[in-house]
Design a protein around this motif. Structure first.
Motif, PDB file in Angstrom:
ATOM      1  N   UNK A  41       0.830  -1.194   0.000  1.00  0.00           N
ATOM      2  CA  UNK A  41       0.000   0.000   0.000  1.00  0.00           C
ATOM      3  C   UNK A  41       0.866   1.247   0.000  1.00  0.00           C
ATOM      4  N   UNK A  42       0.605   2.119  -0.943  1.00  0.00           N
ATOM      5  CA  UNK A  42       1.292   3.405  -1.008  1.00  0.00           C
ATOM      6  C   UNK A  42       0.567   4.371  -0.062  1.00  0.00           C
ATOM      7  N   UNK A  80       4.320   7.404  -6.099  1.00  0.00           N
ATOM      8  CA  UNK A  80       3.012   6.783  -6.227  1.00  0.00           C
ATOM      9  C   UNK A  80       2.246   6.999  -4.926  1.00  0.00           C
ATOM     10  N   UNK A  81       0.965   7.281  -5.052  1.00  0.00           N
ATOM     11  CA  UNK A  81       0.122   7.477  -3.877  1.00  0.00           C
ATOM     12  C   UNK A  81      -1.267   6.919  -4.174  1.00  0.00           C
ATOM     13  N   UNK A  82      -2.130   6.903  -3.181  1.00  0.00           N
ATOM     14  CA  UNK A  82      -3.463   6.337  -3.370  1.00  0.00           C
ATOM     15  C   UNK A  82      -4.550   7.336  -3.000  1.00  0.00           C
ATOM     16  N   UNK A  83      -5.691   7.181  -3.669  1.00  0.00           N
ATOM     17  CA  UNK A  83      -6.893   7.942  -3.380  1.00  0.00           C
ATOM     18  C   UNK A  83      -8.006   6.944  -3.122  1.00  0.00           C
ATOM     19  N   UNK A  84      -8.936   7.302  -2.239  1.00  0.00           N
ATOM     20  CA  UNK A  84     -10.055   6.409  -1.977  1.00  0.00           C
ATOM     21  C   UNK A  84     -11.211   7.206  -1.396  1.00  0.00           C
ATOM     22  N   UNK A 114      -7.567   3.564  -5.248  1.00  0.00           N
ATOM     23  CA  UNK A 114      -7.042   3.803  -6.590  1.00  0.00           C
ATOM     24  C   UNK A 114      -5.584   4.235  -6.454  1.00  0.00           C
ATOM     25  N   UNK A 115      -4.690   3.468  -7.037  1.00  0.00           N
ATOM     26  CA  UNK A 115      -3.266   3.794  -7.022  1.00  0.00           C
ATOM     27  C   UNK A 115      -2.983   4.759  -8.165  1.00  0.00           C
TER      28      UNK A 115
END
Length: 188
Positions: A41-42, A80-84, A114-115
């Motif tokens: 997980x980013x 890289x990062x994530x949104x949710x 979402x990556x």
């Protein structure tokens, strides 16, 4: 005897192939590590990592207001990062986030992580109660339509972003909006 020698040779060949396959897996640790790195997980995207833009959606309710808009979040960082999650939405009165009017949000769809790689993008779609008529327009509910130069779009753990439409003001009725969760698929 001949039959049993054939079985022994087949068993030895199978054992040799299994040993070679095991050696390849053991000698290629990078392959296993690469697979685990993609599932790690980013961190959540920070507000400063995102550049936000918006435009009227191609598919929107009939009327003269904004109807529906697509909001794009581009990762402008080097990581890289994530949104949710589903966004919060508020009309920015006088163009200022401190004078905003929060809209009642109705979420649709199930949120998934979402990556977003560097230079990657993610989207949400906002669907408003549409303004009707010409000129100043009207709301079917009888309330006065609202128009905002910008909207403040908030994402869980990723900040609030003030964004203007690329082609005009945000116009809506009843201070209500239906929102999709963040998606890696661009909506229309």
């Amino acid at each position: 005897m001949r039959h049993s020698n054939g079985i022994r040779r087949a068993a030895l060949a199978t054992t040799a192939v299994t040993a070679v396959a095991a050696a390849v897996i053991v000698t290629l640790p990078g392959a296993a590590m690469a697979a685990s790195a993609t599932t790690a997980t980013a961190p959540a995207c920070t507000a400063s990592a995102l550049q936000v833009s918006a435009w009227q959606a191609a598919h929107r309710p009939v009327g003269t207001g904004t109807g529906a808009a697509v909001v794009q979040f581009a990762n402008v960082s080097r990581k890289t990062c994530v949104l949710k999650g589903h966004p919060t939405v508020a009309g920015a009165g006088n163009g200022s986030p401190s004078h905003n009017t929060p809209l009642k949000v109705t979420p649709t769809g199930r949120a998934a992580t979402v990556t977003v790689r560097p230079h990657g993008k993610a989207w949400v779609k906002l669907t408003f109660v549409q303004v009707q008529g010409e000129g100043d327009g009207y709301c079917v509910s009888g309330k006065a339509p609202k128009a905002f130069p910008t909207m403040v779009i908030g994402l869980p753990r990723s900040g609030k972003h003030q964004v203007a439409l690329n082609d005009g003001w945000w116009a809506e009725c009843d201070n209500k909006v239906t929102v999709t969760p963040v998606s890696s698929v661009k909506p229309s």
